[in-house]
Design a protein around this motif. Sequence first.
Motif, short mmCIF file in Angstrom:
data_model
loop_
_atom_site.label_atom_id
_atom_site.label_comp_id
_atom_site.label_asym_id
_atom_site.label_seq_id
_atom_site.Cartn_x
_atom_site.Cartn_y
_atom_site.Cartn_z
N GLY A 13 0.81 -1.22 0.00
CA GLY A 13 0.00 0.00 0.00
C GLY A 13 0.83 1.27 0.00
N GLN A 14 2.05 1.20 0.55
CA GLN A 14 2.90 2.39 0.59
C GLN A 14 3.26 2.82 -0.83
OE1 GLN A 14 4.29 4.00 3.58
NE2 GLN A 14 2.55 2.94 4.46
N ALA A 38 0.09 4.12 -2.54
CA ALA A 38 -0.27 5.47 -2.10
C ALA A 38 0.59 6.51 -2.80
CB ALA A 38 -0.14 5.58 -0.59
N LEU A 96 3.32 10.45 -7.77
CA LEU A 96 4.77 10.29 -7.72
C LEU A 96 5.16 9.10 -8.60
CD1 LEU A 96 5.25 10.61 -3.86
CD2 LEU A 96 6.00 12.27 -5.54
N VAL A 134 9.89 6.77 -0.08
CA VAL A 134 8.94 6.11 0.82
C VAL A 134 9.35 4.67 1.15
CG1 VAL A 134 6.55 5.41 1.13
CG2 VAL A 134 7.07 7.53 -0.06
N GLN A 179 11.91 2.79 4.63
CA GLN A 179 11.27 1.81 5.51
C GLN A 179 11.93 0.45 5.37
OE1 GLN A 179 6.92 1.92 5.57
NE2 GLN A 179 7.02 3.81 4.40
N SER A 196 10.07 6.44 14.50
CA SER A 196 8.75 6.62 13.91
C SER A 196 7.80 5.48 14.27
CB SER A 196 8.87 6.75 12.39
OG SER A 196 9.38 5.57 11.84
N ARG A 217 5.54 3.07 16.92
CA ARG A 217 4.87 3.13 18.21
C ARG A 217 5.63 2.26 19.20
NH1 ARG A 217 -0.62 3.80 19.69
NH2 ARG A 217 -1.34 3.77 17.56
N ASN A 221 -2.70 3.81 4.36
CA ASN A 221 -1.45 3.97 3.63
C ASN A 221 -0.82 5.34 3.75
OD1 ASN A 221 -1.67 1.35 2.77
ND2 ASN A 221 -2.60 1.87 0.82
N LEU A 222 -0.86 5.93 4.93
CA LEU A 222 0.01 7.10 5.14
C LEU A 222 1.45 6.60 5.11
CD1 LEU A 222 -1.76 9.10 8.00
CD2 LEU A 222 -1.46 9.81 5.64
N PHE A 223 2.38 7.46 4.68
CA PHE A 223 3.78 7.06 4.64
C PHE A 223 4.30 6.93 6.08
CE2 PHE A 223 3.70 9.67 0.56
CZ PHE A 223 3.30 8.59 -0.18
N ASN A 224 4.66 5.73 6.49
CA ASN A 224 5.02 5.49 7.89
C ASN A 224 6.34 6.13 8.30
OD1 ASN A 224 2.76 3.87 8.29
ND2 ASN A 224 3.80 2.10 7.41
N ASN A 225 7.19 6.43 7.30
CA ASN A 225 8.50 6.98 7.64
C ASN A 225 8.49 8.50 7.69
OD1 ASN A 225 7.99 6.92 4.87
ND2 ASN A 225 10.15 7.18 4.38
N MET A 226 7.29 9.10 7.58
CA MET A 226 7.22 10.56 7.58
C MET A 226 6.23 11.03 8.63
SD MET A 226 6.94 11.36 3.54
CE MET A 226 7.96 10.54 2.34
N CYS A 236 4.89 16.14 0.91
CA CYS A 236 5.81 15.33 0.10
C CYS A 236 5.51 15.42 -1.40
CB CYS A 236 5.77 13.88 0.56
SG CYS A 236 6.74 12.77 -0.46
N ALA A 237 4.29 15.01 -1.77
CA ALA A 237 3.99 14.94 -3.20
C ALA A 237 3.99 16.31 -3.89
CB ALA A 237 2.67 14.21 -3.42
N TYR A 261 4.19 11.02 14.12
CA TYR A 261 4.24 9.98 13.10
C TYR A 261 2.87 9.28 13.03
CZ TYR A 261 9.21 10.44 12.33
OH TYR A 261 10.44 10.91 11.97
N SER A 302 1.93 6.35 13.21
CA SER A 302 1.70 5.25 14.16
C SER A 302 1.17 5.75 15.51
CB SER A 302 2.99 4.47 14.36
OG SER A 302 4.03 5.33 14.77
N LYS A 303 1.31 7.07 15.75
CA LYS A 303 0.86 7.60 17.04
C LYS A 303 -0.58 8.08 17.00
CE LYS A 303 4.92 7.55 19.23
NZ LYS A 303 6.05 8.30 18.70
N LEU A 304 -1.21 8.00 15.82
CA LEU A 304 -2.56 8.56 15.67
C LEU A 304 -3.61 7.45 15.71
CD1 LEU A 304 -1.76 10.94 12.69
CD2 LEU A 304 -1.81 11.52 15.11
N ARG A 331 -5.93 9.10 11.26
CA ARG A 331 -5.09 8.72 10.13
C ARG A 331 -5.86 8.83 8.82
NH1 ARG A 331 -2.64 3.07 11.87
NH2 ARG A 331 -2.91 3.71 14.02
N ARG A 359 -4.19 14.51 2.69
CA ARG A 359 -3.00 14.35 1.85
C ARG A 359 -3.37 14.38 0.37
NH1 ARG A 359 0.57 8.92 2.06
NH2 ARG A 359 -1.42 8.07 1.39
#
Lengths: 230, 307
Positions: free
Chosen positions: A127-128, A131, A137, A146, A150, A227, A229, B154-159, B167-168, B200, B202-204, B209, B216
């Motif tokens: 999904g990443q 998305a 992109l 992205v 990860q 990043s 939890r 599918n939010l970007f987990n590293n951002m 980003c986009a 991030y 993951s905290k929401l 999200r 987004r």
Amino acid sequence: MNAWEIFWRQLIDYEGYTLVLQGLRTTVIIAVCGLLIGLVLGSILAIFKLLPRGRVARVLGWISNIYVALFRGTPMVVQLLIVHFVLFPAIGLHIPAEVEGTIAFGMNSGAYICEIMRGGILSVDKGQMEAGRALGLGYGRTMIKVVLPQAVKNVVPTLGNEFIALIKETSVVSFIAVVDVTRAFQAIANSTYEYIVPYLMLAVVYLVLVLIVTLVIKIIEGRLRASDRR
Amino acid sequence: MIDVKNIYKNFGSLKVLKAVSTTIEKGEKVVIIGPSGSGKSTLLRCMNLLEEPTYGEVWLDGRLITPVDPYLHRDVIVKSATFARLRRLRLEAGTYMSDKQLENALVAEIKKNDLLGRFEGREYAAAMRGIYAANQININEARRRMGMVFQNVNLFNNMTVMQNLVCAPVQLGIKTREEATANALRLLRRIGLADKRDEYPSKLSGGQRQRIAIVRSLCMDPEYMLFDEPTSALDPEMVGEVLQLMKELADDGMTMVIVTHEMGFAREVATRVLFMDDGRITEEGPPEKIFGAPENPRLRDFLSKVL
């Protein structure tokens, strides 16, 4: 004079330590540069393998497969000898043996890191990528911005493993007359005919190197997990 | 306008979409309902080419997104080697048909039996390339105009949230970083999540999200929004906030295509409802008709189970 005193005299009084330090430097440089080359090469090869279908993608995938098969299928020492005695003489390039060694180790670890990175990229949720693509992109940009960050986070422990293996594997570089830390201790042992202490000390040096690297990996991992939890 | 022309989608031997055609006009809010496995999500994903249809074409405002489907272009079929061969055979065998009749018959036969192969001669290839070159739009450009919201967010987990939002637009050079940040902040304020900008994903919570994922997409200033079951993966108490945001979007006049199981929402927001069953659109119409006076027995059955 006991064995320890003989070793110590050789190391300090006869300036054996300069050789050891030089060897240590060579070992570290070859391992670190080898890892960097391997990382770049491995990432590129992994992406080749995972490109979405298409004629070019298939060719690149095959190139990657053949590369990995060759470099995983032959011993490191053999690759080192071939690079030193066959490859570079054949293309008529004269570069220091240290650099040749670094390139050989980089190419070798590239094959292993390719598979590690492939696993890492596959472990990132599909999904990443979707998305990113859905936002407009391109494939490459989504990959770099992205997916790869990860993927790298997921494979840091495995990459650490690879780096540790690489450090220890550099001990065979003396096959092409490069003085690394193993060769340095060997020289001390040979000139004193006293083998026990130098080789035990050599083992300690590698152990300390690996412990330091383990610590560094742990720190990097902690940073990258920011990043997640908790 | 998103124009879906005669789309088929096969996953191996599984036929997920069968001859689906529909047109989504600007300003419409189209809700797609149907039992699971009926091809709703696949249809939506074909619209922005996350899935490439096996046959058929998708057009966005008069530009072609998918590859050319020769079966939709009669003049292309006529140029194929298969057509020439069949025509020769028929003529040799002798026929009472006029040229025009023969052409019609052969084109129909080729379409019906899927007779076109990979290589159909130079003229055919040139015609295909011609259509493609004249009409196609770069897929990334098309996708910028169609926001997509996914079931699993599918939010970007590293951002962080803010990095996700800018980003986009920044990467694609549509906005400067300052513009993008200001715009993102405005949208975050609107949904009341401006204080989460540096968290991030993951905290929401799930609902937060998903709302941020919608924002987004909005950051790209899309003309169309595609929603793929946006509330299906959420805890029940978070569904409301997401639907509320979608309703606001609808009220702002956004063109929306929504796959959902929220029938109440569909009835309230939709201007048109498509009922899909077994890879086909079996009934469509305004929500009053679909929910009030359903004709198709499968639709009646479906509604009796979900309402």
